[in-house]
Scaffold this motif. Structure first.
Motif, PDB file in Angstrom:
ATOM      1  N   PHE A  25       0.835  -1.195   0.000  1.00 41.24           N
ATOM      2  CA  PHE A  25       0.000   0.000   0.000  1.00 41.24           C
ATOM      3  C   PHE A  25       0.875   1.252   0.000  1.00 41.24           C
ATOM      4  N   ALA A  26       1.914   1.240   0.831  1.00 39.01           N
ATOM      5  CA  ALA A  26       2.821   2.389   0.907  1.00 39.01           C
ATOM      6  C   ALA A  26       3.478   2.627  -0.453  1.00 39.01           C
ATOM      7  N   ALA A  27       4.021   1.583  -1.050  1.00 41.46           N
ATOM      8  CA  ALA A  27       4.710   1.725  -2.331  1.00 41.46           C
ATOM      9  C   ALA A  27       3.755   2.197  -3.423  1.00 41.46           C
ATOM     10  N   ALA A  28       2.547   1.660  -3.434  1.00 38.60           N
ATOM     11  CA  ALA A  28       1.569   2.026  -4.468  1.00 38.60           C
ATOM     12  C   ALA A  28       1.116   3.474  -4.341  1.00 38.60           C
ATOM     13  N   ASN A  29       1.278   4.055  -3.150  1.00 36.89           N
ATOM     14  CA  ASN A  29       0.787   5.409  -2.916  1.00 36.89           C
ATOM     15  C   ASN A  29       1.890   6.405  -2.577  1.00 36.89           C
ATOM     16  N   GLY A  30       3.132   6.055  -2.905  1.00 35.68           N
ATOM     17  CA  GLY A  30       4.249   6.973  -2.721  1.00 35.68           C
ATOM     18  C   GLY A  30       4.545   7.310  -1.278  1.00 35.68           C
ATOM     19  N   MET A  31       4.329   6.342  -0.383  1.00 38.24           N
ATOM     20  CA  MET A  31       4.543   6.582   1.043  1.00 38.24           C
ATOM     21  C   MET A  31       5.668   5.704   1.578  1.00 38.24           C
ATOM     22  N   HIS A  32       6.189   6.108   2.702  1.00 40.13           N
ATOM     23  CA  HIS A  32       7.117   5.304   3.490  1.00 40.13           C
ATOM     24  C   HIS A  32       6.263   4.373   4.354  1.00 40.13           C
ATOM     25  N   PRO A  33       6.738   3.154   4.665  1.00 45.50           N
ATOM     26  CA  PRO A  33       5.945   2.275   5.539  1.00 45.50           C
ATOM     27  C   PRO A  33       5.553   2.923   6.870  1.00 45.50           C
ATOM     28  N   THR A  34       6.414   3.796   7.405  1.00 42.73           N
ATOM     29  CA  THR A  34       6.076   4.501   8.647  1.00 42.73           C
ATOM     30  C   THR A  34       4.845   5.390   8.446  1.00 42.73           C
ATOM     31  N   ASP A  35       4.691   5.931   7.230  1.00 43.79           N
ATOM     32  CA  ASP A  35       3.535   6.785   6.954  1.00 43.79           C
ATOM     33  C   ASP A  35       2.233   6.000   7.078  1.00 43.79           C
ATOM     34  N   VAL A  36       2.252   4.752   6.635  1.00 44.91           N
ATOM     35  CA  VAL A  36       1.053   3.913   6.741  1.00 44.91           C
ATOM     36  C   VAL A  36       0.748   3.650   8.216  1.00 44.91           C
ATOM     37  N   ARG A  37       1.780   3.344   8.988  1.00 44.48           N
ATOM     38  CA  ARG A  37       1.568   3.136  10.423  1.00 44.48           C
ATOM     39  C   ARG A  37       1.027   4.407  11.068  1.00 44.48           C
ATOM     40  N   ALA A  38       1.520   5.560  10.623  1.00 41.61           N
ATOM     41  CA  ALA A  38       1.030   6.830  11.168  1.00 41.61           C
ATOM     42  C   ALA A  38      -0.455   7.008  10.852  1.00 41.61           C
ATOM     43  N   LEU A  39      -0.850   6.708   9.628  1.00 42.64           N
ATOM     44  CA  LEU A  39      -2.270   6.816   9.276  1.00 42.64           C
ATOM     45  C   LEU A  39      -3.121   5.893  10.138  1.00 42.64           C
ATOM     46  N   ILE A  40      -2.642   4.673  10.346  1.00 44.40           N
ATOM     47  CA  ILE A  40      -3.381   3.726  11.190  1.00 44.40           C
ATOM     48  C   ILE A  40      -3.517   4.282  12.607  1.00 44.40           C
ATOM     49  N   CYS A  41      -2.431   4.820  13.154  1.00 48.45           N
ATOM     50  CA  CYS A  41      -2.476   5.397  14.507  1.00 48.45           C
ATOM     51  C   CYS A  41      -3.480   6.544  14.579  1.00 48.45           C
ATOM     52  N   LEU A  42      -3.481   7.397  13.563  1.00 47.92           N
ATOM     53  CA  LEU A  42      -4.406   8.537  13.564  1.00 47.92           C
ATOM     54  C   LEU A  42      -5.854   8.074  13.429  1.00 47.92           C
ATOM     55  N   LEU A  43      -6.092   7.071  12.600  1.00 51.52           N
ATOM     56  CA  LEU A  43      -7.457   6.546  12.461  1.00 51.52           C
ATOM     57  C   LEU A  43      -7.911   5.869  13.754  1.00 51.52           C
ATOM     58  N   ASP A  44      -6.997   5.147  14.401  1.00 46.19           N
ATOM     59  CA  ASP A  44      -7.331   4.515  15.685  1.00 46.19           C
ATOM     60  C   ASP A  44      -7.658   5.567  16.734  1.00 46.19           C
ATOM     61  N   ALA A  45      -6.905   6.653  16.758  1.00 44.15           N
ATOM     62  CA  ALA A  45      -7.173   7.733  17.715  1.00 44.15           C
ATOM     63  C   ALA A  45      -8.547   8.336  17.447  1.00 44.15           C
ATOM     64  N   ALA A  46      -8.870   8.549  16.181  1.00 46.24           N
ATOM     65  CA  ALA A  46     -10.189   9.109  15.844  1.00 46.24           C
ATOM     66  C   ALA A  46     -11.309   8.171  16.293  1.00 46.24           C
ATOM     67  N   ARG A  47     -11.134   6.847  16.060  1.00 49.21           N
ATOM     68  CA  ARG A  47     -12.157   5.882  16.487  1.00 49.21           C
ATOM     69  C   ARG A  47     -12.320   5.876  18.005  1.00 49.21           C
ATOM     70  N   ALA A  48     -11.219   6.102  18.729  1.00 56.41           N
ATOM     71  CA  ALA A  48     -11.247   6.107  20.197  1.00 56.41           C
ATOM     72  C   ALA A  48     -11.613   7.477  20.754  1.00 56.41           C
ATOM     73  N   ASP A  49     -11.862   8.430  19.859  1.00 57.61           N
ATOM     74  CA  ASP A  49     -12.198   9.809  20.253  1.00 57.61           C
ATOM     75  C   ASP A  49     -11.090  10.434  21.094  1.00 57.61           C
ATOM     76  N   GLU A  50      -9.828  10.137  20.706  1.00 59.71           N
ATOM     77  CA  GLU A  50      -8.656  10.718  21.351  1.00 59.71           C
ATOM     78  C   GLU A  50      -8.156  11.880  20.512  1.00 59.71           C
ATOM     79  N   PRO A  51      -7.708  12.951  21.124  1.00 58.55           N
ATOM     80  CA  PRO A  51      -7.111  14.037  20.343  1.00 58.55           C
ATOM     81  C   PRO A  51      -5.824  13.550  19.680  1.00 58.55           C
ATOM     82  N   ALA A  52      -5.757  13.627  18.372  1.00 53.48           N
ATOM     83  CA  ALA A  52      -4.603  13.138  17.621  1.00 53.48           C
ATOM     84  C   ALA A  52      -3.566  14.251  17.530  1.00 53.48           C
ATOM     85  N   THR A  53      -2.720  14.324  18.524  1.00 51.16           N
ATOM     86  CA  THR A  53      -1.672  15.345  18.561  1.00 51.16           C
ATOM     87  C   THR A  53      -0.377  14.779  17.988  1.00 51.16           C
TER      88      THR A  53
END
Length: 144
Positions: A25-53
């Motif tokens: 997914f990262a390679a297909a979308n011009g991202m670093h693998p860490t970027d994908v993990r970051a997106l997952i973390c941000l989406l998880d924070a949103a689902r948990a209603d945590e402020p994504a700082t």
């Protein structure tokens, strides 16, 4: 082989495959693998209603401030994340995953998620609870 150890090896195989799909997914979308993990973390924070700082993201990714900022900058340049002021504290910046990034993720990972949901559907609530307890314990073992 011990049946319990076999389950641990199966969990490892699943995580390896998931990691490979993340890298694709990262390679297909011009991202670093860490970027994908970051997106997952941000989406998880949103689902948990945590402020994504920025601090929350850095902690979850195990990155220092410079590494976290670099990941956010890359995601922002790609149009996947935006920085927004916290409406409750204008001094604080929150991170928000843009709808386009959510759509990309759903298109790529949706079929696998649907397959997993299909595998869970025939299971009883007690069986799903057993799986939940095991996965929670596995998560705790690796995040300790």
């Amino acid at each position: 082989m011990d049946d319990n150890l076999g389950l641990v090896h199966l969990l490892r195989a699943v995580t390896v495959e998931f990691g490979l799909r993340q890298a694709e997914f990262a390679a297909a979308n011009g991202m670093h693998p860490t970027d994908v993990r970051a997106l997952i973390c941000l989406l998880d924070a949103a689902r948990a209603d945590e402020p994504a700082t920025v601090g929350l993201l850095g902690t979850r990714l195990g990155l220092n401030s410079a590494g976290t900022t670099a990941a956010i900058d890359r995601l922002e340049r790609l149009g996947h994340v935006e920085r927004v002021r916290d409406p409750l504290d204008r001094r604080r910046v929150l991170l928000r995953v843009r709808p386009e990034a959510v759509r990309l993720g759903q298109e790529f990972f949706g079929p696998a998620i649907d397959a997993l949901l299909g595998a869970l559907a025939p299971l009883s609530p007690a069986e799903r609870d057993t799986i939940r307890r095991f996965l929670t314990a596995a998560h705790e073992a690796f995040s300790a």
